[in-house]
Design an enzyme around this catalytic site. Structure first.
Site, short mmCIF file in Angstrom:
data_model
loop_
_atom_site.label_atom_id
_atom_site.label_comp_id
_atom_site.label_asym_id
_atom_site.label_seq_id
_atom_site.Cartn_x
_atom_site.Cartn_y
_atom_site.Cartn_z
N ASP A 182 0.85 -1.19 0.00
CA ASP A 182 0.00 0.00 0.00
C ASP A 182 0.89 1.24 0.00
O ASP A 182 0.75 2.13 0.84
CB ASP A 182 -0.91 -0.01 1.23
CG ASP A 182 -2.02 1.03 1.16
OD1 ASP A 182 -2.39 1.43 0.04
OD2 ASP A 182 -2.51 1.44 2.22
N ASP A 229 3.45 1.74 8.06
CA ASP A 229 2.15 1.10 7.88
C ASP A 229 2.22 -0.05 6.87
O ASP A 229 1.77 0.07 5.72
CB ASP A 229 1.09 2.11 7.46
CG ASP A 229 -0.32 1.51 7.58
OD1 ASP A 229 -0.44 0.34 8.01
OD2 ASP A 229 -1.29 2.20 7.22
#
Length: 283
Positions: free
Chosen positions: A157, A174
Site C-alpha cells: 500500500d 504502515d
C-alpha cells in the site's frame, strides 16, 4: 518523560495473529538491514503483538516527517533506491500467512459484494455490472501481456501517505497490507497524471531502483490494471465496513448517487487507459 509512541489496534477478525506476526517480522527484518522503516517495538520478552481483553495492538515509535515531493526527481530517485532495497530483501523468502495479490479478491469479490448488498443505486446497477465485467476482461488482458512475474514480499500500500520524508531521506510506515505480488505494486502509486509526466517520473524512480534491484519492464503493462483494481477494491472495502460508525463519518460522500456516478465514470476512464500501450521506461 520517555519518547512518545503510537498504539496501533487491529480490527477483530481482519488478520490472524500469525499474519500480523509475519508483518512484524518482515518490518523488523528490513530494519535489521538498516532499511528505513517504522517497525513495531518489542518488550523485554521480544513480543511485538500485545493483547488487552478482546483487543490486539502493537506499539510503534512516533516518527515525524512530511510526505515526499513526487514532483522532485531527487525524491523519486531516493524512493526508488528505498523500494529496491526492500524488494531485494523481500525476494529472499516467501510469506506463509500473508495474502497473495490476486484478481479474485480485488475485482471479482469486490464487485460481487457491491452488487449483492444494495449499495449501488438501482438506476446505475446495470451500468456498474456490465462495466465491471468489461474491466475484469481488460485487467486479465493486461496480466497476459505482462506474462509471468516474480512474486515477492511487498509493502502493498505504498502511497505517499505511507511515506515520511525526514532527515533528507524517505521512511516507510504502515505495512498493514503487506502481501506477495509483483514489484510494480509498490511503484505505480507514485505515478499519476498525464502520460508524458508519468513517463518522466518513472524514469526518475527506476534510476534509483535499478541501483539495487532489477526491474522487469513487462510489469509496466500492469500499471493501469492495478490502479483499476485498487479503485474497485477501495469501494468494496468501505462498503464492507459501512456498519462501523466510524466509516460514515470518515467517508460521508460514500453511498450517495453522485459518488456512484463519479465512480463509474472514473472506471470507464480506466477501461480506456488499459487499452493504451504500457508506459515506456526511458533510461
Amino acid at each position: 518523560d520517555q519518547n512518545p509512541v503510537v498504539a496501533k489496534f487491529y480490527r477483530p477478525a481482519r488478520w490472524s495473529d500469525d499474519a500480523i506476526m509475519e508483518e512484524h517480522r518482515f518490518t523488523r527484518e528490513l530494519a535489521d538491514y538498516e532499511v528505513p522503516v517504522v517497525a513495531p517495538l518489542a518488550d523485554d520478552n521480544d513480543v511485538t503483538l500485545h493483547h488487552a481483553g478482546l483487543f490486539r495492538f502493537a506499539i510503534y515509535p512516533r516518527i515525524g516527517g512530511r510526505p515526499p515531493e513526487l514532483d522532485d526527481p531527487e525524491h523519486l530517485v531516493q524512493l526508488g533506491r528505498l523500494l529496491a532495497r526492500m524488494h531485494a530483501i523481500g525476494a529472499t523468502r516467501s510469506f506463509e500467512f500473508r495474502p497473495e495479490f490476486g484478481l479474485q479478491h480485488y475485482a471479482v469479490d469486490a464487485s460481487r459484494y457491491l452488487l449483492t448488498h444494495d449499495f449501488i443505486p438501482p438506476d446505475l446497477e446495470l451500468a456498474y455490472r456490465t462495466l465491471s465485467e468489461d474491466l475484469l476482461q481488460r485487467i486479465r488482458h493486461c496480466f497476459e501481456r505482462a506474462g509471468e512475474y516474480r512474486k515477492i514480499r511487498l509493502h502493498g500500500d505504498c502511497h505517499h501517505g505511507n511515506i515520511l520524508w525526514r532527515d533528507n531521506m524517505p521512511w516507510l510506515l504502515d505495512f498493514d497490507d503487506t502481501q506477495s505480488g509483483p514489484a510494480i505494486q509498490d511503484l505505480w502509486m507514485l505515478l499519476s497524471g498525464e502520460r508524458a509526466y508519468m513517463t518522466a517520473r518513472l524514469a526518475d524512480l527506476l534510476e534509483g531502483y535499478t541501483e539495487f534491484y532489477d526491474f522487469d519492464p513487462r510489469e509496466l503493462h500492469l500499471v493501469e490494471a492495478l490502479r483499476t483494481l485498487r479503485m474497485m477494491h477501495h469501494a468494496a472495502w468501505i462498503a464492507r465496513r459501512w456498519n462501523d460508525r466510524a466509516f460514515p463519518m470518515a467517508f460521508p460522500y460514500f453511498n450517495t448517487h453522485r459518488y456512484w456516478e463519479e465512480h463509474i465514470l472514473a472506471l470507464r476512464e480506466q477501461a480506456a487507459l488499459m487499452d493504451e500501450p504500457a508506459l515506456e521506461w526511458i533510461g
